[in-house]
Scaffold this motif. Sequence first.
Motif, PDB file in Angstrom:
ATOM      1  N   VAL A 156       0.834  -1.211   0.000  1.00 28.91           N
ATOM      2  CA  VAL A 156       0.000   0.000   0.000  1.00 28.91           C
ATOM      3  C   VAL A 156       0.864   1.255   0.000  1.00 28.91           C
ATOM      4  N   THR A 157       1.978   1.227   0.725  1.00 27.40           N
ATOM      5  CA  THR A 157       2.875   2.379   0.744  1.00 27.40           C
ATOM      6  C   THR A 157       3.502   2.609  -0.626  1.00 27.40           C
ATOM      7  N   LYS A 158       3.751   1.553  -1.376  1.00 24.83           N
ATOM      8  CA  LYS A 158       4.276   1.669  -2.733  1.00 24.83           C
ATOM      9  C   LYS A 158       3.220   2.175  -3.709  1.00 24.83           C
ATOM     10  N   TRP A 159       2.000   1.669  -3.583  1.00 22.37           N
ATOM     11  CA  TRP A 159       0.985   1.833  -4.622  1.00 22.37           C
ATOM     12  C   TRP A 159       0.027   2.998  -4.403  1.00 22.37           C
ATOM     13  N   PHE A 160      -0.010   3.609  -3.196  1.00 24.07           N
ATOM     14  CA  PHE A 160      -1.025   4.623  -2.925  1.00 24.07           C
ATOM     15  C   PHE A 160      -0.403   5.906  -2.384  1.00 24.07           C
ATOM     16  N   PRO A 161      -0.906   7.058  -2.855  1.00 24.11           N
ATOM     17  CA  PRO A 161      -0.477   8.332  -2.268  1.00 24.11           C
ATOM     18  C   PRO A 161      -0.945   8.420  -0.819  1.00 24.11           C
ATOM     19  N   ALA A 162      -0.302   9.273  -0.048  1.00 23.60           N
ATOM     20  CA  ALA A 162      -0.556   9.334   1.395  1.00 23.60           C
ATOM     21  C   ALA A 162      -2.006   9.645   1.723  1.00 23.60           C
ATOM     22  N   ASN A 163      -2.670  10.500   0.905  1.00 17.70           N
ATOM     23  CA  ASN A 163      -4.042  10.893   1.238  1.00 17.70           C
ATOM     24  C   ASN A 163      -5.079   9.830   0.895  1.00 17.70           C
ATOM     25  N   GLU A 164      -4.642   8.686   0.339  1.00 23.32           N
ATOM     26  CA  GLU A 164      -5.547   7.557   0.092  1.00 23.32           C
ATOM     27  C   GLU A 164      -5.187   6.357   0.970  1.00 23.32           C
ATOM     28  N   ARG A 165      -4.200   6.524   1.848  1.00 22.85           N
ATOM     29  CA  ARG A 165      -3.632   5.350   2.491  1.00 22.85           C
ATOM     30  C   ARG A 165      -4.521   4.783   3.592  1.00 22.85           C
ATOM     31  N   ALA A 166      -5.158   5.640   4.393  1.00 20.81           N
ATOM     32  CA  ALA A 166      -6.000   5.113   5.478  1.00 20.81           C
ATOM     33  C   ALA A 166      -7.185   4.345   4.922  1.00 20.81           C
ATOM     34  N   SER A 167      -7.823   4.896   3.886  1.00 16.85           N
ATOM     35  CA  SER A 167      -8.958   4.186   3.294  1.00 16.85           C
ATOM     36  C   SER A 167      -8.505   2.900   2.617  1.00 16.85           C
ATOM     37  N   SER A 168      -7.322   2.904   2.019  1.00 17.06           N
ATOM     38  CA  SER A 168      -6.793   1.687   1.392  1.00 17.06           C
ATOM     39  C   SER A 168      -6.517   0.619   2.442  1.00 17.06           C
ATOM     40  N   ILE A 169      -5.892   1.026   3.541  1.00 17.24           N
ATOM     41  CA  ILE A 169      -5.629   0.090   4.631  1.00 17.24           C
ATOM     42  C   ILE A 169      -6.940  -0.403   5.226  1.00 17.24           C
ATOM     43  N   ALA A 170      -7.925   0.495   5.332  1.00 21.83           N
ATOM     44  CA  ALA A 170      -9.235   0.088   5.849  1.00 21.83           C
ATOM     45  C   ALA A 170      -9.874  -0.964   4.951  1.00 21.83           C
ATOM     46  N   ILE A 171      -9.750  -0.790   3.641  1.00 15.28           N
ATOM     47  CA  ILE A 171     -10.373  -1.739   2.713  1.00 15.28           C
ATOM     48  C   ILE A 171      -9.735  -3.114   2.828  1.00 15.28           C
ATOM     49  N   TYR A 172      -8.396  -3.171   2.798  1.00 18.84           N
ATOM     50  CA  TYR A 172      -7.812  -4.515   2.873  1.00 18.84           C
ATOM     51  C   TYR A 172      -7.962  -5.116   4.267  1.00 18.84           C
ATOM     52  N   THR A 173      -7.905  -4.274   5.315  1.00 14.61           N
ATOM     53  CA  THR A 173      -8.111  -4.790   6.668  1.00 14.61           C
ATOM     54  C   THR A 173      -9.520  -5.320   6.853  1.00 14.61           C
ATOM     55  N   SER A 174     -10.483  -4.708   6.142  1.00 11.02           N
ATOM     56  CA  SER A 174     -11.863  -5.170   6.261  1.00 11.02           C
ATOM     57  C   SER A 174     -12.020  -6.607   5.782  1.00 11.02           C
ATOM     58  N   GLY A 175     -11.054  -7.089   5.004  1.00  7.42           N
ATOM     59  CA  GLY A 175     -11.105  -8.475   4.551  1.00  7.42           C
ATOM     60  C   GLY A 175     -11.136  -9.464   5.694  1.00  7.42           C
ATOM     61  N   GLN A 176     -10.456  -9.126   6.805  1.00 11.98           N
ATOM     62  CA  GLN A 176     -10.450 -10.034   7.940  1.00 11.98           C
ATOM     63  C   GLN A 176     -11.816 -10.100   8.588  1.00 11.98           C
ATOM     64  N   PHE A 177     -12.624  -9.051   8.440  1.00 11.74           N
ATOM     65  CA  PHE A 177     -13.945  -9.020   9.056  1.00 11.74           C
ATOM     66  C   PHE A 177     -15.037  -9.502   8.111  1.00 11.74           C
ATOM     67  N   ILE A 178     -15.079  -8.935   6.897  1.00 15.72           N
ATOM     68  CA  ILE A 178     -16.164  -9.302   5.981  1.00 15.72           C
ATOM     69  C   ILE A 178     -15.995 -10.738   5.512  1.00 15.72           C
ATOM     70  N   GLY A 179     -14.733 -11.143   5.331  1.00 18.89           N
ATOM     71  CA  GLY A 179     -14.512 -12.531   4.934  1.00 18.89           C
ATOM     72  C   GLY A 179     -15.050 -13.493   5.969  1.00 18.89           C
ATOM     73  N   LEU A 180     -14.733 -13.234   7.247  1.00 20.80           N
ATOM     74  CA  LEU A 180     -15.185 -14.128   8.301  1.00 20.80           C
ATOM     75  C   LEU A 180     -16.676 -13.974   8.573  1.00 20.80           C
ATOM     76  N   ALA A 181     -17.220 -12.768   8.345  1.00 12.30           N
ATOM     77  CA  ALA A 181     -18.659 -12.571   8.541  1.00 12.30           C
ATOM     78  C   ALA A 181     -19.459 -13.488   7.631  1.00 12.30           C
ATOM     79  N   PHE A 182     -19.056 -13.546   6.371  1.00 13.67           N
ATOM     80  CA  PHE A 182     -19.788 -14.382   5.421  1.00 13.67           C
ATOM     81  C   PHE A 182     -19.281 -15.822   5.413  1.00 13.67           C
ATOM     82  N   LEU A 183     -18.011 -16.015   5.745  1.00  8.48           N
ATOM     83  CA  LEU A 183     -17.452 -17.359   5.685  1.00  8.48           C
ATOM     84  C   LEU A 183     -17.756 -18.188   6.930  1.00  8.48           C
ATOM     85  N   THR A 184     -17.926 -17.538   8.090  1.00  6.92           N
ATOM     86  CA  THR A 184     -18.170 -18.309   9.307  1.00  6.92           C
ATOM     87  C   THR A 184     -19.392 -19.218   9.187  1.00  6.92           C
TER      88      THR A 184
END
Length: 424
Positions: free
Chosen positions: A123-151
């Motif tokens: 993310v640090t390579k691919w995204f400018p600083a002003n998009e980084r929190a939302s980018s991190i939020a999106i990939y981090t959400s994978g741990q939650f949404i994946g388990l929400a539907f996969l559980t």
Amino acid sequence: MVKTTKVRYGILAAIFVNVVINYMDRSNISVAASLISEELNLDTIKMGFLFSAFGFAYSFSQIPGGFLADRLKIRGFYALSILLWSVATVIQGFVTGFIVLLVLRVLIGIFESPSYPMNNKIVTKWFPANERASSIAIYTSGQFIGLAFLTPVLTAIQFYFGWRALFFITGGIGILWGMIWYLFYRDPKDSKRISEAELKLIEDGGGIDDSPNADGASKFNWNHLKVVLTNRKLWGIYLGQFGLGATIIFFLTWFPKYLVDYKGMDFLQSGYMASIPFIFAFFGVLISGFISDLLVKKGSSPTFARKLPIIVGLLLSTTIVGANYVNDPFWVTFFMSIAFFGNGLASIAWVLVSLLAPKELLGLTGGVFNFIGGLSGMVVPAAIGYLVQGGDFAPAIMFVSVLALMGAASYIFLVGKVERVELG
């Protein structure tokens, strides 16, 4: 006219899938815990150690994993990591004893350990600083949404095909995805799909080329480790991550067993109920990331914009203690969902690694950050195993709540102003 591409969003989608598979393979054992403990005759203390084995290995592998993430090419290293932890997941389906299963959980922890330092570097390579929190939020959400539907899906697989099939299927998915990742991923400067306009947007916006041999990133010395281990700001986010990890590790290990054995739900009901807090956490992390980036774009300081959602989230996580005073499935799920929503809000903490770490040591700092956070994966499950020996889960829930409060305090009192630590 130069064509403007948006290749970085495809990269972000791929990281999202990595995270979903990562958490599926570290948490599938929690779905199978009741049946495994019955078939292999494991008491709560052994189950606590089994849950902690992953956290122990994951945590203590973070610093070497982060160091390797600074030195090796992300494309091949990440693919290898996915393939190795997925193979170990498949083998779990064949075990007949505690010791072998314990060793496999250790191996999965080792093989998964470089993943989040690599996610942060990508993310640090691919995204400018002003998009980084939302980018991190999106990939981090994978741990939650994946388990929400996969559980519920994983619970159904276990219900109809047995707990061994659970490991065969989840591990097989990871093996397939590891090969796809290797074929798909490239760094920005190596990508043939990215336009000059998008590459310039990333570079002008603070995207960092920290690949091997860039900016001295590969020239490790012991002073580097001293820098990342002695800075007060960095210790603020390390301890905060430990407090954050206490809540999530409870949900990834003891939560399904807690619903079945201590709140009286059946397996299928527990599968659906267990998914609800993950949905709340998913919305929490997305709201946090986009609000944080919006505040930055509207002129708020990084200190305010980045720390506020994390502190509020950790304080909300302390409400998990409310589950001690209710037994109705609705109210148990209510308190768990509010607490995990708060955990989601606080889960953009990786953005502070991007903003505080010396730019030459993003992987190493991320490794230490995840090491301290990962210690919760070692301490919390085992501690819960001891705390619930008498049949009462209330002390364990209080323990998780207090650790979340400690995490909030570390961000309030230790981090201070958000500004990059210089290597010197």
